[in-house]
Design an enzyme around this catalytic site. Structure first.
Site, PDB file in Angstrom:
ATOM      1  N   ASP A  12       0.865  -1.192   0.000  1.00  0.00           N
ATOM      2  CA  ASP A  12       0.000   0.000   0.000  1.00  0.00           C
ATOM      3  C   ASP A  12       0.898   1.236   0.000  1.00  0.00           C
ATOM      4  O   ASP A  12       0.869   2.031   0.919  1.00  0.00           O
ATOM      5  CB  ASP A  12      -0.932  -0.015   1.211  1.00  0.00           C
ATOM      6  CG  ASP A  12      -0.198  -0.113   2.545  1.00  0.00           C
ATOM      7  OD1 ASP A  12       0.982  -0.545   2.556  1.00  0.00           O
ATOM      8  OD2 ASP A  12      -0.791   0.243   3.585  1.00  0.00           O
ATOM      9  N   ASP A  17       7.079   1.789   2.344  1.00  0.00           N
ATOM     10  CA  ASP A  17       6.912   0.844   1.235  1.00  0.00           C
ATOM     11  C   ASP A  17       7.788   1.251   0.050  1.00  0.00           C
ATOM     12  O   ASP A  17       8.391   0.405  -0.613  1.00  0.00           O
ATOM     13  CB  ASP A  17       5.461   0.806   0.738  1.00  0.00           C
ATOM     14  CG  ASP A  17       4.442   0.583   1.819  1.00  0.00           C
ATOM     15  OD1 ASP A  17       3.800  -0.476   1.818  1.00  0.00           O
ATOM     16  OD2 ASP A  17       4.258   1.490   2.656  1.00  0.00           O
TER      17      ASP A  17
END
Length: 311
Positions: A12, A17
């Site tokens: 996500d 990330d």
């Protein structure tokens, strides 16, 4: 010799990330097969945009990107703009918008089933967001995880000290039903990296400042997207903690993990204060089936070496 890793990242994409993807792309023993996007830190359309931004700055737009679940299995929606910014990338200026036609038309869960069936026993999944896409893939193909090499999950908590919610970590809170499907139904080795373990291996501000001082496009990119989250981490913990990066590191280099504890793990689905909380059956009260390897200790020197390669 380091083993070759054929990796799919399910994510996500927020600030950590993004750096996790950059680490995977920087490692010579990694084939990044694909990235599948799921709603979590921000909505899934923003996740797709952010993924392409990361691939563009790394000159790796050849990696296919798939759009996945827009909400949790039960339709619940949690977001983490408080940490990642409204756009999920720290609301950084000067990062050009990507060509969204590059997003593949195939739905992420269907793509996961197809890719794993094409390469049985080869694919490792790094699940660094809510597990909605993976849970759906498991429902589409009951033998899905039997054909995976392994899964590493960043999520859950051991001490109830996760920053986002009262008792549960963000990824687990976003979709507890998906977590339970994956934890209870996986038939491949599963490593789980809890939030508090990540906090034990934070990077000092001096190390991080040196990292982003490099005169490279990637270093400038990391500096831009982390400005807000770095400040929050330093204020809260006195160090920078890019949790998702550690999950990728554990897949890339096995020796990076120095201890795993094998235990049965479930997730609370109903508690008014504890929904999404990870339940570890240390005393074997519920089950003798120890289904999860919880990563509890890592090699900080290895983490520093690998993190340095992102820039």
């Amino acid at each position: 010799m380091t083993d070759q890793v054929h990796m799919i990242i399910d994510c996500d994409v927020g600030v950590d990330d993004a750096q996790a993807i950059m680490l995977a792309l920087a490692m010579p023993n990694v084939e990044l097969v694909a990235i599948t996007c799921v709603a979590g830190n921000v909505d899934v359309d923003k996740v797709c945009i952010n993924t392409l931004k990361v691939l563009e700055v790394c000159d790796r737009l050849d990696v296919p990107v798939y759009k996945g679940a827009t909400s949790a299995i039960l339709g619940n929606i949690e977001r983490a703009e408080f940490y990642h910014g409204q756009d999920g990338m720290g609301d950084a200026d000067g990062i050009a918008g990507p060509d969204l036609t590059m997003i593949k038309q195939e739905v992420a869960a269907i793509a996961l089933v197809r890719m794993v069936n094409e390469r049985p026993g080869q694919i490792s999944i790094a699940a660094i967001g809510p597990l909605t896409n993976i849970a759906i893939a498991m429902k589409l193909d009951p033998n899905f995880t039997q054909k995976l090499k392994n899964i590493v999950i960043m999520g859950g908590e051991l001490e109830g000290k996760a920053a986002a919610f009262l008792t549960s970590e963000f990824n687990f809170t976003c979709d507890p039903e998906a977590i339970q499907i994956v934890l209870s139904g996986s038939h491949c080795p599963v490593d789980l990296l809890p939030f508090e373990v990540c906090t034990n291996y934070g990077f000092s501000s001096d190390f991080f400042e040196d990292l982003i001082s490099h005169n490279s496009r990637k270093a400038k990119f990391i500096k831009a997207i982390t400005a807000g989250s770095l400040e929050k981490d330093l204020r809260r913990a006195g160090q920078y903690i890019p949790c998702d990066l550690y999950a990728i590191a554990s897949l890339v280099k096995k020796s990076c993990v120095t201890r795993r504890d094998h235990v049965h793990v479930q997730v609370e689905l109903h508690g008014s204060l504890t929904r999404g909380k990870m339940i570890t059956d240390w005393n074997k009260k519920v089950s003798q089936d120890h289904n999860i390897n919880i990563i509890t200790e890592m090699d900080m020197d290895s983490l520093k070496v690998m993190y340095s390669k992102t820039v």
